[in-house]
Write a protein that holds these residues in place. Structure first.
Motif, short mmCIF file in Angstrom:
data_model
loop_
_atom_site.label_atom_id
_atom_site.label_comp_id
_atom_site.label_asym_id
_atom_site.label_seq_id
_atom_site.Cartn_x
_atom_site.Cartn_y
_atom_site.Cartn_z
N SER A 47 -17.30 -12.47 3.86
CA SER A 47 -16.69 -11.45 3.12
C SER A 47 -15.38 -12.21 3.33
CB SER A 47 -16.72 -10.81 4.39
OG SER A 47 -15.69 -9.51 4.19
N ASP A 54 -14.82 -5.31 9.19
CA ASP A 54 -15.64 -4.74 8.02
C ASP A 54 -15.84 -6.00 7.67
OD1 ASP A 54 -14.17 -2.36 8.09
OD2 ASP A 54 -12.14 -3.12 7.75
N ARG A 55 -15.79 -7.19 7.63
CA ARG A 55 -16.71 -8.37 7.61
C ARG A 55 -17.92 -8.21 8.13
NH1 ARG A 55 -11.77 -11.27 9.33
NH2 ARG A 55 -12.84 -11.75 11.09
N GLU A 58 -19.77 -5.78 5.13
CA GLU A 58 -20.09 -6.57 3.50
C GLU A 58 -21.12 -7.15 3.88
OE1 GLU A 58 -15.95 -7.61 2.31
OE2 GLU A 58 -15.00 -5.64 2.87
#
Length: 160
Positions: A47, A54-55, A58
């Motif tokens: 990601s 967030d990485r 994803e």
């Protein structure tokens, strides 16, 4: 039973990729006589998100999307249970003997596995308390799968 390694990131051309491919190929050759195919390696894109959370989210979505419908899942995580080579071989054989169609091993990215991938895992295992780069973990897993096939075949490669 089909073996899969689902890993975040790519191994670039070079000695790490060559070593991983060597163990994957050895596992393929030795596994055929044991009712195992693969391991197939599925590389999930890293990601580009700015925040680690967030990485992880994803990347976990990519990992879960890459899984076959019917698969047992073992996730590699530093907080998982430590697993001996013999126990890994026993677990692979038991799943195969119970008619499991696929066994997928998950390797997260630099930030680890996101919640969706963790929830999909049937089991979390660790290669120890030390921290390793995810690329190196892929090589270690490929070697352990090869070692599992040699243990199951009674080959002298494993001399515990």
């Amino acid at each position: 039973m089909r073996l899969l390694i689902v890993s975040v990131g790519r191994l670039k051309a070079g000695p790490e990729r060559e070593l991983c491919e060597r163990y994957v190929e050895r596992t393929r050759k030795g596994g055929r006589a044991l009712g195992l195919s693969g391991p197939d390696v599925v590389e999930v894109a890293e990601s580009g998100a700015r925040r680690p959370q967030d990485r992880m989210v994803e990347e976990a979505a990519g990992i879960v999307a890459a899984l076959p419908e019917e698969t047992a899942v073992i996730a590699l995580d530093p907080g998982g249970a430590e697993l001996s080579s013999e126990r890994l071989a026993e677990d692979v054989a038991a799943l195969r003997d119970h008619g499991v169609r696929a066994l997928s091993f998950l390797i997260g990215g630099a930030d680890g596995l996101g919640p969706e991938a963790r929830e999909r895992a049937d089991r979390m295992v660790s290669f120890g308390r030390a921290t390793f780069p995810h690329q190196l973990v892929r090589i270690m897993l490929a070697e352990q799968l090869y070692r599992a096939t040699t243990i199951l075949a009674g080959h002298p490669y494993h001399k515990a």
